[in-house]
Write an enzyme that holds these catalytic residues in place. Structure first.
Site, short mmCIF file in Angstrom:
data_model
loop_
_atom_site.label_atom_id
_atom_site.label_comp_id
_atom_site.label_asym_id
_atom_site.label_seq_id
_atom_site.Cartn_x
_atom_site.Cartn_y
_atom_site.Cartn_z
N THR A 194 1.07 -1.19 -0.10
CA THR A 194 -0.04 0.06 -0.04
C THR A 194 0.88 1.07 -0.10
O THR A 194 1.81 1.51 0.92
CB THR A 194 -0.85 0.12 1.24
OG1 THR A 194 -1.57 -1.21 1.27
CG2 THR A 194 -1.61 1.50 1.55
N ARG A 222 -14.22 -7.14 1.18
CA ARG A 222 -13.45 -6.92 2.22
C ARG A 222 -12.73 -5.45 2.20
O ARG A 222 -12.49 -5.29 1.18
CB ARG A 222 -12.37 -7.90 2.41
CG ARG A 222 -11.25 -7.85 3.54
CD ARG A 222 -10.09 -6.91 3.10
NE ARG A 222 -9.04 -6.91 4.13
CZ ARG A 222 -7.94 -6.03 3.89
NH1 ARG A 222 -7.65 -5.35 3.12
NH2 ARG A 222 -7.16 -6.14 5.10
N THR A 245 0.78 0.47 6.70
CA THR A 245 0.81 -0.50 5.63
C THR A 245 0.70 -1.89 6.34
O THR A 245 1.27 -1.98 7.57
CB THR A 245 1.62 -0.39 4.63
OG1 THR A 245 1.74 -1.44 3.76
CG2 THR A 245 3.26 -0.38 5.24
N GLY A 246 0.46 -2.95 5.73
CA GLY A 246 0.53 -4.24 6.39
C GLY A 246 -1.13 -4.63 6.61
O GLY A 246 -1.89 -4.19 5.94
N GLY A 248 -4.33 -4.75 7.48
CA GLY A 248 -5.30 -3.77 7.97
C GLY A 248 -6.31 -4.03 8.98
O GLY A 248 -6.51 -3.29 9.70
N1 ASP Z 1 -3.27 -2.39 4.63
C1 ASP Z 1 -3.34 -2.90 3.34
C2 ASP Z 1 -4.90 -3.52 3.61
O1 ASP Z 1 -5.12 -4.17 4.46
C3 ASP Z 1 -2.75 -4.08 2.65
C4 ASP Z 1 -1.29 -3.51 2.50
O2 ASP Z 1 -0.75 -2.59 3.09
O3 ASP Z 1 -0.71 -4.14 1.63
O4 ASP Z 1 -5.69 -3.32 2.85
#
Ligand code: ASP
Length: 335
Positions: A194, A222, A245-246, A248
């Site tokens: 992200t 989702r 990021t990560g 969510g």
């Molecule tokens: N934070 C994003 C989500 O959970 C995913 C990501 O950071 O790649 O949708």
């Protein structure tokens, strides 16, 4: 105590005997030393700053160019994010994003300006530049969030073009995943990219943006943290900004980006605030943190930055003092 007074008090006590001007002057030119009163903290003018999640040099340079020409932090983060949304090789944002488990690419994005305005779009199909669409929601509607079909309809009414976002490469990856995965979304530690971007412009104003295709092979419908205010992004022009990021789901349960900004308001540096927000996730009862990644970036009103992740492999791009660097983040599991 009034909010403004409280912030002045906490920020000044955090600086000990030095004034903010003293600290900033170590790295500034005469032009930078013009005093401005922006928000609650009186700072000298600092050179524009852009910070963004992951290895995104072109996006960050694009944003920095906008700032160099005197553009606003809001324009900068929008233009920066658009670079990755248009990059079909990036499989986590915009065109080329990996689809949900049924093969549909759905995008999420949000944007916040220095006045605390917010706009977001969730689960949008067929529109590549969802960051610009989020800005349109913020500026052209009485609402803050549009989802799905409504968001797509609004996009078309605003002149956005519909296009197929599923590239051949992403379709192939999805088909391979279907065979291997027994139709479950992958919750792993690498599958994140992200773009969360924060910028400070020449006036000292802070804005931020966040854009994603979300978790690869997610369930239909989702939505993660990225488009949610206080989750994937939060800006308070008196204090600073943060982006995540990560995974969510984990960011949302701790209202991560809002938490980082509130910790900075209480006097923590951006680095300390990111570390504490990660600790909140790690220390939740039965936290499964060894099996997922979360990372934060943050900037405060003085232009100090911070970043922290659970796992290794998180890096961010920082444009500061005219230089754009990719920096490897510190992380919790090092210890
Ligand atoms: N934070 C994003 C989500 O959970 C995913 C990501 O950071 O790649 O949708």
């Amino acid at each position: 105590m009034k909010r403004r007074k409280f912030i002045e008090k906490t920020s000044i006590s955090g600086l000990g005997l030095f004034s903010i001007s003293t600290l900033v002057s170590c790295n500034t030119t005469n032009e930078d030393k013009k005093e401005v009163k922006s928000g609650a903290i009186t700072t000298n003018v600092i050179k524009p700053i852009v910070i963004a999640t992951w290895n995104t040099p072109t996006a960050v340079n694009t944003a920095a160019e906008v700032l160099k020409k005197g553009g606003s932090a809001l324009d900068a983060v929008e233009e920066g994010c658009k670079i990755e949304e248009a990059n079909s090789k990036n499989q986590t944002v915009g065109i080329g994003g990996l689809p949900d488990r049924d093969g549909a690419v759905t995008l999420d994005a949000c944007i916040m300006d220095e006045k605390g305005n917010y706009g977001a779009v969730l689960c949008v199909k067929n529109i590549k530049h969802v960051i610009s669409l989020a800005r349109k929601v913020m500026e052209e509607t009485p609402h803050v969030i549009l989802v799905g079909e409504g968001a797509e309809q609004f996009a078309v009414s605003q002149g956005f073009e519909r296009e197929n976002l599923l590239t051949e490469a992403s379709k192939k990856a999805w088909e391979e995943w279907k065979v291997k995965s027994e139709y479950k979304p992958i919750i792993n530690i690498e599958n994140h990219d992200t773009i969360g971007m924060l910028a400070i412009d020449k006036k000292g104003n802070i804005s931020g943006a966040c854009t994603t295709s979300g978790l690869a092979y997610k369930m239909k419908g989702r939505v993660g943290d990225s488009p949610v205010i206080g989750g994937g992004l939060f800006i308070d022009n008196e204090v600073g900004g943060a982006a995540a990021t990560g995974l969510g789901e984990e960011v949302l349960k701790t209202v991560g980006s809002f938490l980082v900004v509130e910790l900075m308001r209480q006097g923590k540096s951006p680095q300390e605030a990111c570390e504490e927000a990660i600790a909140r996730i790690v220390n939740r009862p039965n936290s499964n943190y060894k099996n997922f990644q979360v990372a934060y970036i943050a900037v405060n009103k003085k232009g100090e930055t911070g970043a922290y992740a659970i796992h290794e492999w998180f890096s961010y791009n920082l444009h500061k003092e005219g230089e754009n660097k990719n920096i490897k983040s510190d992380f919790y599991l090092k210890n």
